[in-house]
Write an enzyme that holds these catalytic residues in place. Structure first.
Site, PDB file in Angstrom:
ATOM      1  N   GLU A 190       0.338  -4.367  12.184  1.00 49.70           N
ATOM      2  CA  GLU A 190      -0.643  -3.570  11.431  1.00 49.70           C
ATOM      3  C   GLU A 190      -2.027  -4.212  11.387  1.00 49.70           C
ATOM      4  OE1 GLU A 190       3.381  -2.394   9.720  1.00 49.70           O
ATOM      5  OE2 GLU A 190       2.434  -4.216  10.479  1.00 49.70           O
TER       6      GLU A 190
ATOM      7  N   GLY B 128       6.255  -0.395  10.582  1.00 48.27           N
ATOM      8  CA  GLY B 128       7.194   0.257   9.672  1.00 48.27           C
ATOM      9  C   GLY B 128       8.611   0.251  10.203  1.00 48.27           C
TER      10      GLY B 128
ATOM     11  N   GLU C 220       9.945  -3.040   9.121  1.00 53.22           N
ATOM     12  CA  GLU C 220      10.128  -2.988   7.663  1.00 53.22           C
ATOM     13  C   GLU C 220      11.371  -2.174   7.303  1.00 53.22           C
ATOM     14  OE1 GLU C 220       5.799  -3.313   5.618  1.00 53.22           O
ATOM     15  OE2 GLU C 220       6.000  -1.687   7.057  1.00 53.22           O
TER      16      GLU C 220
END
Length: 719
Positions: free
Chosen positions: A123, A100, A103
């Site tokens: 992930e 994340g 991202e």
């Protein structure tokens, strides 16, 4: 928290503050939204820089929130709000930008990275996939093949590679925040329409279907039954074939399936199991993991065979000064060349200079006289190792830790040869020692906590998963493996083929089945050891006594192959046939099948149909049953220790969590019932008799695996 300050007059600096890695917890996500709104509404702020405190940008999502109802603003709308900003947003990436965190950075308009930063979308290693636009933005930015490689492997990318691929805009050796602020000043007031990655077209080859078909085949082969890499390919395909909004919807659907899957549960468990195994302690004892390791600057490796060479390389790469001792001149010269080659190849991969000056070679054991610790790696022979330990005890300075690389010999016997047995600990490396991630740290009854702590810390510095285990024959990994091996042989006697057994276990997720593994490692290795143990009886090929040793069922199949000179890949013949000695491609061997039929006939064995389910249950449950015995004996402190050992050292598929977790998932009552069934059918195999700890756990309602340590502790307290 996210702290907001204004720097250089017009740049809003948002600092993520959630130690240790600034994970994107619900509270932090909400806070970022709040301070971003403040920055956008402030007319004095013309551009924004996002950074992390303590030299770390962001380690990703808060893993403790997975599988739970999350609070705060979800990550997807947060990232969309950053990207939609009409003021330039620059990510200042130091340390790591993972999951994340990356991202989040991809939602920014620009990315400035420190040269030592690492970036990635890991992930998949937790049984999941990037689900905050990672599968949609990254391929739009760097192309499908590069994005697929990063997303399906979960690998970390260096800043230099990220710059080359195009997902960072600038790399600096200096203060990253300063560089990002300077960059933010240069783009202040510019339109960001051309910087929003979600608006980019996804660069696609003319035959996109063929590309994804080829990639899916590769991923299926390497995934060995794991579903997350497959979902990652499907997510990237959505980026290539659908509009951004529909691709995001597809990404969310795929993630919703993964996050509730048994595989994601297994891999989340394993993530925390590694932490639990690192917090080592003696079963039933206290204070072991609070013992402080001693500082180590100089180490010696004794014996420069395959294992010794790898250990020497691992120590040098850790930054230690190493004395490498090999008494045989020819072996020493070969070792020098091999170690130098390994160090140079490792340096080339990391971009650093090979530390050849950190290692000194000697033919004299006296060269180990002034080191802080010794790792003995001579041939696996108790008498030879005893002799070396006796010499080291006399040569080394007082307080030098004496570690032995052994796969199963008694640590206490070696300690008894020294004047300070508390300094002796086992360090069981796995080949190749500078590559394999597992290290079993074996303490004997007289090993000091500090000696164990120093070995554990050294393993950690080498990048290994260090697991402290008690002293017994085979320790944890090899003690359990014996029963897995035994069952594989017994199944052949009863009618199975190597192809059936290997196929079942490879389909389960092992990189290779037992017979392919035996051929790779050399069937003769165990044969020579069994000869020393007196288990190999020359000329005995048939009759009841051929299949019994020391009152227990025994299969001489491997011994008989070795008598024929079939040692595996090295001779071009073993359980399979190969094109040439040293060949790698295993092919079914008609001779082997005739040999098995003849063996059964000589021993009055009637072949029956063995199915894949029986192969799995016999091999895996026998191994798991021994795992329960190890817990009962206090050789491992908890099931997590066993699972870490098996995933990192023995090829147990990570998406199945480890053998003890797998037993928990299958159901302890089911494992108990099947073991009882097979023990009834094979009374001459006591390892199939269910362990009393397994029976007690089932009787107490099969408690979840995260409570087993407490259950075992109570059982020990009643003994």
């Amino acid at each position: 928290m996210a702290q907001f300050t204004r720097v250089s007059g017009i740049v809003g600096l948002i600092t993520l503050q959630n130690p240790p890695v600034n994970a994107l917890s619900g509270a932090l996500r909400q806070n970022i939204i709040d301070v971003m709104e403040r920055a956008l509404s402030d007319p004095k702020v013309k551009s924004v820089v996002i950074c992390g405190q303590n030299g770390i940008f962001c380690g990703g999502a808060d893993i403790s929130e997975f599988g739970k109802k999350m609070g705060g603003t979800p990550l997807v709308p947060l990232i969309h709000s950053l990207e939609a900003s009409n003021k330039p947003v620059v990510a200042a990436i130091e340390g790591v930008a993972l999951g994340g965190g990356l991202e989040l950075a991809l939602g920014c308009h620009y990315r400035i990275a420190h040269s030592k930063a690492r970036l990635g979308l890991p992930e998949v290693t937790l049984g999941m996939m990037p689900a905050a636009g990672g599968t949609q933005r990254l391929p739009r930015l760097i192309g499908i093949p590069a994005a697929l490689n990063i997303i399906t492997t979960g690998r970390h990318v260096t800043a230099a590679e990220a710059l080359q691929l195009g997902f960072v805009d600038q790399v600096t050796d200096h203060n990253t925040v300063d560089a990002a602020v300077k960059f933010a000043l240069s783009v202040a007031g510019q339109s960001m329409d051309a910087r929003r990655i979600s608006n980019f077209p996804c660069p696609c080859p003319s035959d996109v279907d063929a590309l994804f078909e080829e990639m899916m085949q590769k991923v299926r082969q390497s995934a060995r039954g794991a579903i997350a890499p497959i979902a990652c390919v499907q997510g990237v395909r959505a980026a290539a074939t659908l509009p951004y909004s529909q691709g995001m919807q597809r990404e969310a659907e795929l993630m919703a399936t993964l996050v509730t899957s048994g595989q994601a549960y297994a891999q989340r468990y394993f993530f925390f199991a590694q932490r639990a195994a690192g917090r080592w302690r003696m079963p039933g004892g206290a204070g072991w993991d609070t013992s402080k390791p001693r500082a180590v600057h100089k180490a010696a490796v004794i014996g420069l065979g395959t294992m010794g060479r790898g250990i020497a390389v691992a120590l040098v790469q850790t930054g230690l000064s190493v004395v490498a001792v090999e008494t045989q001149e020819k072996q020493l010269m070969e070792a020098k060349q091999a170690v130098s080659g390994m160090l140079e190849r490792g340096a080339k991969r990391s971009g650093a200079a090979p530390a050849l000056d950190r290692i000194r070679y000697s033919q004299n054991l006296q060269a180990a006289g002034d080191v802080d610790l010794v790792i003995e790696a001579v041939f696996e022979d108790m008498n030879l190792k005893k002799k070396v330990f006796k010499q080291l005890s006399a040569i080394c300075k007082p307080g030098t830790f004496l570690y032995t690389n052994t796969s199963g010999l008694d640590i206490d016997q070696l300690a008894s040869e020294t004047s300070n047995p508390e300094l002796v600990v086992g360090m069981h490396f796995f080949a190749p020692a500078h590559v394999m991630k597992l290290l079993e740290v074996v303490y004997g009854p007289r090993s000091s906590p500090q000696a164990v702590a120093t070995a554990m810390q050294l393993g950690k510095k080498m990048g290994k998963a260090s697991v402290a285990v008690g002293n017994c024959r085979g320790f944890v990994g090899n003690r359990m493996l014996k029963h897995y091996k035994d069952q594989s042989y017994f199944l052949l006697e009863e009618g199975a083929t190597p192809e059936l057994v290997d196929g079942a276990l490879e389909e389960f997720g092992f990189p290779m089945g037992p017979f392919r593994m035996y051929d790779l490692s050399g069937i003769d290795v165990g044969w020579r050891f069994r000869k020393e143990e007196g288990l190999v009886v020359p000329g005995l090929a048939s009759g009841p006594s051929a299949r019994v040793r020391r009152g227990l069922r025994y299969s001489p199949l491997g011994d008989l192959l070795c008598d024929q000179g079939r040692f595996g890949q090295k001779t071009g013949r073993g359980w399979y046939q190969y094109d040439k000695p040293g060949g790698r491609v295993a092919r079914s061997d008609p001779w082997l099948h005739s040999f098995l039929e003849e063996y059964r006939a000589k021993n009055g064995l009637v072949a029956r149909r063995v199915d894949r389910q029986e192969v799995l249950e016999r091999c895996l449950y026998a191994l798991i049953n021994e795992g329960f015995r190890i817990l009962e004996d206090g050789i491992a402190a908890g099931p997590e220790d066993i699972d870490v050992i098996y995933v990192f050292g023995y090829g147990w598929p990570k998406h199945r969590g480890g053998p003890m977790f797998y037993a928990n998932m299958v159901g302890l009552a089911k494992v108990l019932e099947r073991l009882e069934h097979y023990h009834q059918a094979h009374r001459d195999v006591p390892s199939l008799q269910p362990c009393s700890l397994l029976r007690r756990l089932v009787a107490s309602g099969s408690p979840p695996i995260n409570t087993w340590r407490e259950v075992i502790k109570k059982l020990h307290s009643h003994l």
